[in-house]
Scaffold this motif. Structure first.
Motif, PDB file in Angstrom:
ATOM      1  N   UNK A  23     -31.054 -13.008-112.899  1.00  0.00           N
ATOM      2  CA  UNK A  23     -32.207 -12.066-113.848  1.00  0.00           C
ATOM      3  C   UNK A  23     -31.756 -10.763-113.974  1.00  0.00           C
ATOM      4  N   UNK A  24     -32.379 -10.178-115.033  1.00  0.00           N
ATOM      5  CA  UNK A  24     -32.029  -8.682-115.402  1.00  0.00           C
ATOM      6  C   UNK A  24     -33.431  -8.131-115.610  1.00  0.00           C
ATOM      7  N   UNK A  25     -33.320  -6.650-115.111  1.00  0.00           N
ATOM      8  CA  UNK A  25     -34.509  -5.708-115.578  1.00  0.00           C
ATOM      9  C   UNK A  25     -34.204  -4.519-115.687  1.00  0.00           C
ATOM     10  N   UNK A  26     -34.943  -3.398-116.605  1.00  0.00           N
ATOM     11  CA  UNK A  26     -34.495  -2.196-116.699  1.00  0.00           C
ATOM     12  C   UNK A  26     -35.826  -1.523-116.592  1.00  0.00           C
ATOM     13  N   UNK A  27     -35.509  -0.361-115.915  1.00  0.00           N
ATOM     14  CA  UNK A  27     -36.830   0.408-115.584  1.00  0.00           C
ATOM     15  C   UNK A  27     -36.433   1.899-115.293  1.00  0.00           C
ATOM     16  N   UNK A  28     -37.333   2.874-115.660  1.00  0.00           N
ATOM     17  CA  UNK A  28     -37.289   4.303-115.580  1.00  0.00           C
ATOM     18  C   UNK A  28     -38.242   4.724-114.334  1.00  0.00           C
ATOM     19  N   UNK A  29     -37.687   5.383-113.253  1.00  0.00           N
ATOM     20  CA  UNK A  29     -38.382   5.944-112.347  1.00  0.00           C
ATOM     21  C   UNK A  29     -38.160   7.344-112.006  1.00  0.00           C
ATOM     22  N   UNK A  30     -39.420   8.198-111.518  1.00  0.00           N
ATOM     23  CA  UNK A  30     -39.065   9.593-111.427  1.00  0.00           C
ATOM     24  C   UNK A  30     -37.923   9.840-110.112  1.00  0.00           C
ATOM     25  N   UNK A  31     -37.179  10.952-110.450  1.00  0.00           N
ATOM     26  CA  UNK A  31     -36.080  11.391-109.517  1.00  0.00           C
ATOM     27  C   UNK A  31     -36.478  12.682-108.883  1.00  0.00           C
ATOM     28  N   UNK A  32     -36.897  12.990-107.840  1.00  0.00           N
ATOM     29  CA  UNK A  32     -37.204  13.902-107.081  1.00  0.00           C
ATOM     30  C   UNK A  32     -35.839  14.863-106.575  1.00  0.00           C
ATOM     31  N   UNK A  33     -35.199  13.773-105.787  1.00  0.00           N
ATOM     32  CA  UNK A  33     -34.162  14.322-105.492  1.00  0.00           C
ATOM     33  C   UNK A  33     -32.942  13.070-105.119  1.00  0.00           C
ATOM     34  N   UNK A  34     -31.714  13.454-105.030  1.00  0.00           N
ATOM     35  CA  UNK A  34     -30.911  12.268-104.729  1.00  0.00           C
ATOM     36  C   UNK A  34     -31.140  11.034-104.009  1.00  0.00           C
ATOM     37  N   UNK A  35     -31.901  11.245-102.927  1.00  0.00           N
ATOM     38  CA  UNK A  35     -32.488  10.106-101.853  1.00  0.00           C
ATOM     39  C   UNK A  35     -33.455   9.419-102.797  1.00  0.00           C
ATOM     40  N   UNK A  36     -34.006   9.637-104.011  1.00  0.00           N
ATOM     41  CA  UNK A  36     -34.989   8.913-104.880  1.00  0.00           C
ATOM     42  C   UNK A  36     -34.270   7.696-105.368  1.00  0.00           C
ATOM     43  N   UNK A  37     -32.788   7.808-105.335  1.00  0.00           N
ATOM     44  CA  UNK A  37     -32.124   6.542-106.110  1.00  0.00           C
ATOM     45  C   UNK A  37     -32.211   5.319-104.891  1.00  0.00           C
ATOM     46  N   UNK A  38     -32.406   5.584-103.704  1.00  0.00           N
ATOM     47  CA  UNK A  38     -32.455   4.656-102.803  1.00  0.00           C
ATOM     48  C   UNK A  38     -34.063   3.902-102.747  1.00  0.00           C
ATOM     49  N   UNK A  39     -34.920   4.920-103.029  1.00  0.00           N
ATOM     50  CA  UNK A  39     -36.268   4.319-102.987  1.00  0.00           C
ATOM     51  C   UNK A  39     -36.469   3.512-104.283  1.00  0.00           C
ATOM     52  N   UNK A  40     -36.085   4.050-105.500  1.00  0.00           N
ATOM     53  CA  UNK A  40     -36.170   3.355-106.739  1.00  0.00           C
ATOM     54  C   UNK A  40     -35.323   1.979-106.671  1.00  0.00           C
ATOM     55  N   UNK A  41     -34.286   1.998-106.198  1.00  0.00           N
ATOM     56  CA  UNK A  41     -33.491   0.766-106.474  1.00  0.00           C
ATOM     57  C   UNK A  41     -33.855  -0.159-105.288  1.00  0.00           C
ATOM     58  N   UNK A  42     -34.324   0.247-104.033  1.00  0.00           N
ATOM     59  CA  UNK A  42     -34.966  -0.371-103.090  1.00  0.00           C
ATOM     60  C   UNK A  42     -36.260  -1.038-103.590  1.00  0.00           C
TER      61      UNK A  42
END
Length: 283
Positions: A210-229
């Motif tokens: 399955x595929x999905x595309x989303x936009x998420x806020x980015x406060x700092x580089x560690x936000x990538x972990x929260x968003x992808x998680x």
């Protein structure tokens, strides 16, 4: 050349999913020139390896492979050793270490065991990509207990857009289950060969993407972990529910139509009672 690769991929779609590793090895031996293209196009069950430097387990897949070597996310070293192996930039490597620790906690909470690994790599356009892989193996403890494995591969691309980041996630789940039973169904007659009339071995295996595309806020580089998680968690939950409701539900319906597990004498009594009631209603 493209036609030959397409034919190999078309053949893989028709072969049993439970023997994908054996079939891939056979095809790469027949056409070694297409080995890299085939390995990068076909999802295979993840392989557990041990980092000799740290003693920790990690998963080997096509995304941490360079030639015949695999890079460990814990020590950033290749096994077998490789001097010019591809590694992420220092900035991305720092994020990779944090992501592995985060998803290791996720694995323990959701799977209560198994192995997880996260691999990141830089993209030419300035963004980065990565993969989150998880594996859980169920080992049979007796001849009647089930066994199987769960392999999930989540490949994503991240591109920063000001204070937001755009993510494209492709999730693949490979499931393999084997159940064995020799118990006789209640009321079932013995088989002609003298066996107890059990259901024997049932193998259920396959993959789902399955595929999905989303936009998420980015406060700092560690936000990538929260968003992808969060995206990985949502996708695994949806796909697990789909497997349970659609695939397992359909398999259960087919099995129940093919084989009765109810007492045959009770079933006959119910039919006789129904006929008697219908006769009384007609009178």
């Amino acid at each position: 050349m493209t036609d030959l690769l397409d034919s190999m991929l078309d053949l893989m779609r028709r072969l049993p999913p439970s023997k994908v590793e054996e079939n891939v090895n056979t095809l790469t031996n027949i056409c070694p020139d297409y080995a890299d293209d085939l390995l990068s196009s076909v999802d295979q069950p993840l392989r557990v390896m041990v980092d000799s430097a740290t003693g920790r387990e990690y998963l080997a897949c096509d995304y941490n492979r360079d030639g015949e070597s695999y890079r460990s996310p814990w020590s950033n070293e290749y096994d077998p050793p490789l001097d010019d192996g591809t590694t992420p930039s220092p900035k991305l490597r720092k994020l990779e270490i944090a992501a592995n620790e985060a998803f290791d906690t996720y694995r323990e909470l959701y799977f209560e065991g198994g192995v997880s690994s996260v691999y990141l790599w830089d993209l030419d356009d300035g963004g980065f990509a990565g993969v989150v892989v998880l594996k859980k193996v169920l080992t049979s403890t007796s001849t009647a207990s089930p066994s199987g494995s769960w392999d999930s591969i989540h490949v994503f691309e991240a591109s920063e857009r000001g204070r937001n980041a755009h993510y494209k996630l492709t999730s693949t789940i490979m499931l393999h289950l084997v159940t064995k039973t020799s118990s006789k169904a209640k009321g079932a007659p013995p088989a002609e060969d003298g066996n107890s009339g059990g259901t024997g071995e049932i193998v259920l295996s396959g993959s789902m993407t399955r595929q999905v595309e989303q936009d998420h806020p980015l406060a700092d580089p560690s936000s990538h972990i929260t968003n992808t998680g969060r995206m990985v968690e949502d996708q695994e939950t949806k796909m697990r529910n789909l497997l349970q409701d659609v695939y397992f539900g359909k398999t259960r319906d087919v099995v129940h139509d093919l084989r009765s597990v109810d007492d045959l004498e009770n079933a006959r009594r119910q039919r006789d009672l129904q006929r008697e009631l219908v006769g009384l209603m007609k009178k």
